[in-house]
Design a protein around this motif. Structure first.
Motif, PDB file in Angstrom:
ATOM      1  N   ASP A   1       0.808  -1.169  -0.132  1.00 59.54           N
ATOM      2  CA  ASP A   1      -0.025   0.070  -0.128  1.00 59.54           C
ATOM      3  C   ASP A   1       0.981   1.217   0.147  1.00 59.54           C
ATOM      4  OD1 ASP A   1      -2.364  -1.363   0.082  1.00 59.54           O
ATOM      5  OD2 ASP A   1      -2.379  -1.374   2.188  1.00 59.54           O
ATOM      6  N   GLY A   2       2.303   1.034   0.034  1.00 59.39           N
ATOM      7  CA  GLY A   2       3.148   2.193   0.035  1.00 59.39           C
ATOM      8  C   GLY A   2       4.134   2.262   1.230  1.00 59.39           C
ATOM      9  N   PRO A   3       5.292   2.850   0.971  1.00 64.02           N
ATOM     10  CA  PRO A   3       6.298   2.895   1.989  1.00 64.02           C
ATOM     11  C   PRO A   3       5.740   3.469   3.126  1.00 64.02           C
ATOM     12  CG  PRO A   3       7.092   4.128   0.036  1.00 64.02           C
ATOM     13  CD  PRO A   3       5.800   3.299  -0.379  1.00 64.02           C
ATOM     14  N   GLU A   4       4.923   4.808   3.237  1.00 63.84           N
ATOM     15  CA  GLU A   4       4.415   5.489   3.967  1.00 63.84           C
ATOM     16  C   GLU A   4       3.823   4.750   5.108  1.00 63.84           C
ATOM     17  OE1 GLU A   4       1.476   5.580   1.119  1.00 63.84           O
ATOM     18  OE2 GLU A   4       3.645   5.850   1.081  1.00 63.84           O
ATOM     19  N   SER A   5       3.012   3.617   4.806  1.00 62.41           N
ATOM     20  CA  SER A   5       2.465   3.009   5.611  1.00 62.41           C
ATOM     21  C   SER A   5       2.846   1.612   6.467  1.00 62.41           C
ATOM     22  CB  SER A   5       1.019   2.420   4.979  1.00 62.41           C
ATOM     23  OG  SER A   5       1.342   1.524   4.071  1.00 62.41           O
ATOM     24  N   ALA A   6       4.155   1.515   5.732  1.00 63.35           N
ATOM     25  CA  ALA A   6       4.824   0.326   5.876  1.00 63.35           C
ATOM     26  C   ALA A   6       5.413   0.225   7.662  1.00 63.35           C
ATOM     27  CB  ALA A   6       5.942  -0.230   4.985  1.00 63.35           C
ATOM     28  N   ARG A   7       5.395  -0.642   8.485  1.00 66.31           N
ATOM     29  CA  ARG A   7       5.950  -1.062   9.547  1.00 66.31           C
ATOM     30  C   ARG A   7       7.358  -1.786   9.527  1.00 66.31           C
ATOM     31  NH1 ARG A   7       0.940  -2.891  12.548  1.00 66.31           N
ATOM     32  NH2 ARG A   7       0.575  -3.864  10.453  1.00 66.31           N
ATOM     33  N   SER A   8       8.256  -1.819  10.325  1.00 64.46           N
ATOM     34  CA  SER A   8       9.358  -2.622   9.993  1.00 64.46           C
ATOM     35  C   SER A   8       9.395  -3.989  10.828  1.00 64.46           C
ATOM     36  CB  SER A   8      10.708  -1.819  10.492  1.00 64.46           C
ATOM     37  OG  SER A   8      10.650  -1.498  11.848  1.00 64.46           O
ATOM     38  N   SER A   9       8.567  -3.995  12.394  1.00 65.56           N
ATOM     39  CA  SER A   9       8.654  -5.250  13.018  1.00 65.56           C
ATOM     40  C   SER A   9       7.491  -5.255  14.005  1.00 65.56           C
ATOM     41  CB  SER A   9      10.027  -5.310  13.578  1.00 65.56           C
ATOM     42  OG  SER A   9       9.905  -4.079  14.734  1.00 65.56           O
ATOM     43  N   ILE A  10       7.122  -6.253  14.295  1.00 60.90           N
ATOM     44  CA  ILE A  10       6.072  -6.462  15.161  1.00 60.90           C
ATOM     45  C   ILE A  10       6.569  -7.312  16.292  1.00 60.90           C
ATOM     46  CG2 ILE A  10       3.735  -7.126  15.651  1.00 60.90           C
ATOM     47  CD1 ILE A  10       2.789  -6.284  12.957  1.00 60.90           C
ATOM     48  N   GLU A  11       6.377  -7.106  17.500  1.00 61.43           N
ATOM     49  CA  GLU A  11       6.693  -8.047  18.743  1.00 61.43           C
ATOM     50  C   GLU A  11       5.366  -8.230  19.341  1.00 61.43           C
ATOM     51  OE1 GLU A  11      10.353  -8.082  21.077  1.00 61.43           O
ATOM     52  OE2 GLU A  11       8.958  -7.936  22.816  1.00 61.43           O
ATOM     53  N   LEU A  12       4.821  -9.579  19.451  1.00 63.47           N
ATOM     54  CA  LEU A  12       3.793  -9.939  20.020  1.00 63.47           C
ATOM     55  C   LEU A  12       3.997 -10.522  21.381  1.00 63.47           C
ATOM     56  CD1 LEU A  12       1.901 -11.591  17.065  1.00 63.47           C
ATOM     57  CD2 LEU A  12       1.658  -9.352  18.053  1.00 63.47           C
ATOM     58  N   PRO A  13       3.225 -10.479  22.292  1.00 61.78           N
ATOM     59  CA  PRO A  13       3.195 -11.132  23.503  1.00 61.78           C
ATOM     60  C   PRO A  13       3.215 -12.607  23.918  1.00 61.78           C
ATOM     61  CG  PRO A  13       1.175  -9.970  23.263  1.00 61.78           C
ATOM     62  CD  PRO A  13       1.716  -9.911  22.061  1.00 61.78           C
ATOM     63  N   TYR A  14       3.860 -12.972  24.541  1.00 56.18           N
ATOM     64  CA  TYR A  14       3.820 -14.738  24.946  1.00 56.18           C
ATOM     65  C   TYR A  14       3.110 -14.768  26.218  1.00 56.18           C
ATOM     66  CZ  TYR A  14       7.531 -13.335  28.399  1.00 56.18           C
ATOM     67  OH  TYR A  14       8.377 -12.847  29.193  1.00 56.18           O
ATOM     68  N   GLU A  15       2.724 -16.078  26.416  1.00 56.54           N
ATOM     69  CA  GLU A  15       2.020 -16.021  27.766  1.00 56.54           C
ATOM     70  C   GLU A  15       2.339 -17.581  28.413  1.00 56.54           C
ATOM     71  OE1 GLU A  15      -2.877 -16.408  29.381  1.00 56.54           O
ATOM     72  OE2 GLU A  15      -2.240 -16.156  27.225  1.00 56.54           O
ATOM     73  N   LEU A  16       2.337 -17.373  29.778  1.00 57.82           N
ATOM     74  CA  LEU A  16       2.867 -18.838  30.534  1.00 57.82           C
ATOM     75  C   LEU A  16       1.384 -19.348  30.748  1.00 57.82           C
ATOM     76  CD1 LEU A  16       4.562 -20.778  32.240  1.00 57.82           C
ATOM     77  CD2 LEU A  16       4.119 -19.297  34.269  1.00 57.82           C
ATOM     78  N   ILE A  17       1.269 -20.638  30.281  1.00 58.66           N
ATOM     79  CA  ILE A  17       0.131 -21.420  30.404  1.00 58.66           C
ATOM     80  C   ILE A  17       0.514 -22.668  31.152  1.00 58.66           C
ATOM     81  CG2 ILE A  17      -1.713 -22.803  29.170  1.00 58.66           C
ATOM     82  CD1 ILE A  17      -1.621 -19.756  28.540  1.00 58.66           C
ATOM     83  N   VAL A  18      -0.310 -22.298  32.585  1.00 58.05           N
ATOM     84  CA  VAL A  18      -0.007 -23.433  33.521  1.00 58.05           C
ATOM     85  C   VAL A  18      -1.041 -24.456  33.511  1.00 58.05           C
ATOM     86  CG1 VAL A  18       0.355 -24.185  35.918  1.00 58.05           C
ATOM     87  CG2 VAL A  18       1.107 -21.976  35.071  1.00 58.05           C
ATOM     88  N   ARG A  19      -0.726 -26.014  33.296  1.00 59.28           N
ATOM     89  CA  ARG A  19      -1.724 -26.721  33.147  1.00 59.28           C
ATOM     90  C   ARG A  19      -1.189 -27.917  34.188  1.00 59.28           C
ATOM     91  NH1 ARG A  19      -1.646 -26.073  27.220  1.00 59.28           N
ATOM     92  NH2 ARG A  19      -3.386 -24.461  26.646  1.00 59.28           N
ATOM     93  N   ALA A  20      -1.934 -28.947  34.072  1.00 58.48           N
ATOM     94  CA  ALA A  20      -1.571 -30.353  34.973  1.00 58.48           C
ATOM     95  C   ALA A  20      -0.007 -30.820  34.862  1.00 58.48           C
ATOM     96  CB  ALA A  20      -2.557 -31.231  34.919  1.00 58.48           C
ATOM     97  N   SER A  21       0.763 -30.626  34.034  1.00 54.23           N
ATOM     98  CA  SER A  21       1.930 -31.186  33.815  1.00 54.23           C
ATOM     99  C   SER A  21       3.141 -30.826  34.915  1.00 54.23           C
ATOM    100  CB  SER A  21       2.528 -31.470  32.355  1.00 54.23           C
ATOM    101  OG  SER A  21       3.052 -30.127  32.108  1.00 54.23           O
ATOM    102  N   SER A  22       2.706 -29.885  35.617  1.00 53.95           N
ATOM    103  CA  SER A  22       3.672 -29.159  36.427  1.00 53.95           C
ATOM    104  C   SER A  22       3.220 -28.939  37.936  1.00 53.95           C
ATOM    105  CB  SER A  22       4.225 -27.865  35.896  1.00 53.95           C
ATOM    106  OG  SER A  22       3.423 -26.871  35.850  1.00 53.95           O
ATOM    107  N   CYS A  23       3.743 -29.307  39.018  1.00 54.51           N
ATOM    108  CA  CYS A  23       3.292 -28.881  40.182  1.00 54.51           C
ATOM    109  C   CYS A  23       4.757 -28.916  41.087  1.00 54.51           C
ATOM    110  CB  CYS A  23       2.525 -30.132  40.802  1.00 54.51           C
ATOM    111  SG  CYS A  23       3.184 -31.593  41.208  1.00 54.51           S
ATOM    112  N   GLY A  24       4.276 -28.332  42.261  1.00 57.66           N
ATOM    113  CA  GLY A  24       5.516 -28.085  43.392  1.00 57.66           C
ATOM    114  C   GLY A  24       6.041 -29.402  43.945  1.00 57.66           C
ATOM    115  N   SER A  25       7.368 -29.339  44.098  1.00 59.71           N
ATOM    116  CA  SER A  25       8.244 -30.622  44.434  1.00 59.71           C
ATOM    117  C   SER A  25       8.176 -30.552  45.784  1.00 59.71           C
ATOM    118  CB  SER A  25       9.629 -30.316  43.929  1.00 59.71           C
ATOM    119  OG  SER A  25      10.187 -29.364  44.700  1.00 59.71           O
TER     120      SER A  25
END
Length: 336
Positions: free
Chosen positions: A312-336
């Motif tokens: 659409d043109g260089p004036e609208s172009a972005r150089s990079s995007i960093e998206l967020p990550y997320e810690l998903i806690v499920r049943a395969s981990s628990c306290g020792s």
């Protein structure tokens, strides 16, 4: 029913097929009233232009090439779905191509593909996104490139990423907070730059906790299910038994689950197992896998948007995007 054509739209809108084409392709020099009339007819008829025909008849190409080294992996499925959905919403079409860098003729094959496809842009996925010779071929053919999760020459092209290092540190900190002290780490494919970043994140957390990684608890994998089994067997029967294993992706973590089951080690009561990606298999496993959610669909969609911005043109172009990550806690981990 006979498929609608651009001539049908032109006839009902009272304009020429060329004018309809200009409106659909977003070209200038169309009066607002005419543009509105054509858009109304397109909506009323539910007309869907053929993407390949649009590319052939326009100076712009509406085809986006999605390039993998292995399109059969689970990661590729999420990337493809994200790219397809966003491309459809932007009037683009996605074609899937493979590049096998271990083939002696990969450069010639890629050159032939680019000549035949007339791409409007290309998305390069790991690990081929870090191949300088490959990027140079796209540059020679004047095909805009957006990379997903590159590790080298990040200023050379626009890219989409997450902070792999911070994400891996977050996961390691989760295990430490649960009380684990003998934490093993399975590295990913060394050709992927994310492998090193995730290792650094794990090491950062362990060093900060005063528990530098033990070489006996660090094993090389390659991001495959099979390598997860092999690595886990080496760890579980090694000189220092871990109380938690952090695999650099979910496929390897699932291999660890299988190895633990074979060894009759209860998960998570005796061994916490965590991964990285939040692939669909992470939710299908039992116990369900604690992991880092890497938004692969959203990353692919963002890459498509970056390419659309460039067209659409260089004036609208972005150089990079960093998206967020997320810690998903499920049943395969628990306290020792």
């Amino acid at each position: 029913m006979k498929a609608l054509t651009i001539k049908d739209v032109a006839r009902q809108a009272g304009v020429s097929p060329k004018t309809v084409s200009r409106v659909i392709n977003g070209e200038a020099h169309v009066r607002p009233a005419v543009r509105e009339a054509v858009a109304r007819v397109v909506a009323e008829l539910n007309y869907r232009p053929n993407t390949f025909a649009r590319s052939l008849s326009s100076t712009r190409s509406f085809l986006i090439g999605l390039f993998f080294d292995d399109p059969a992996c689970s990661y590729a499925n999420d990337v493809l779905l994200g790219a397809l959905e966003r491309a459809r919403s932007l009037g683009r079409h996605v074609v899937i191509e493979t590049v096998s860098l271990d083939r002696s003729d990969w450069q010639a094959r890629l050159e032939d593909s680019l000549v035949g496809l007339k791409l409007g842009g290309a998305i390069l996925t790991p690990p081929i996104c870090d191949c300088a010779d490959l990027i140079a071929i796209f540059e020679r053919h004047a095909v805009p490139v957006v990379r997903i999760a590159p590790g080298n020459d990040v200023d050379r092209t626009p890219y989409v990423s997450i902070d792999d290092r911070a994400a891996a540190r977050t996961m390691a900190e989760h295990l430490i907070a649960l009380g684990h002290r003998d934490i093993a780490f399975i590295k990913g494919n060394p050709t992927h730059s994310a492998t090193h970043r995730r290792w650094l994140g794990f090491r950062d957390a362990m060093n900060a906790a005063g528990m530098p990684p033990d070489d006996r608890l660090v094993v090389q994998g390659d991001f495959t299910f099979r390598s997860g089994i092999v690595a886990a067997e080496a760890l579980l029967h090694g000189p220092r038994a871990p109380d938690a294993i952090f695999a650099s992706n979910d496929e390897m973590a699932l291999g660890v689950l299988v190895a633990a089951m074979r060894a009759q080690i209860a998960v998570p009561q005796k061994l916490s197992i965590v991964g990285f990606d939040d692939a669909q298999l992470a939710r299908m496993a039992w116990p369900q896998l604690t992991t880092i959610r890497q938004p692969n669909c959203d990353m692919a969609a963002a890459a498509v948007s970056l390419l659309a911005d460039r067209s659409d043109g260089p004036e609208s172009a972005r150089s990079s995007i960093e998206l967020p990550y997320e810690l998903i806690v499920r049943a395969s981990s628990c306290g020792s």
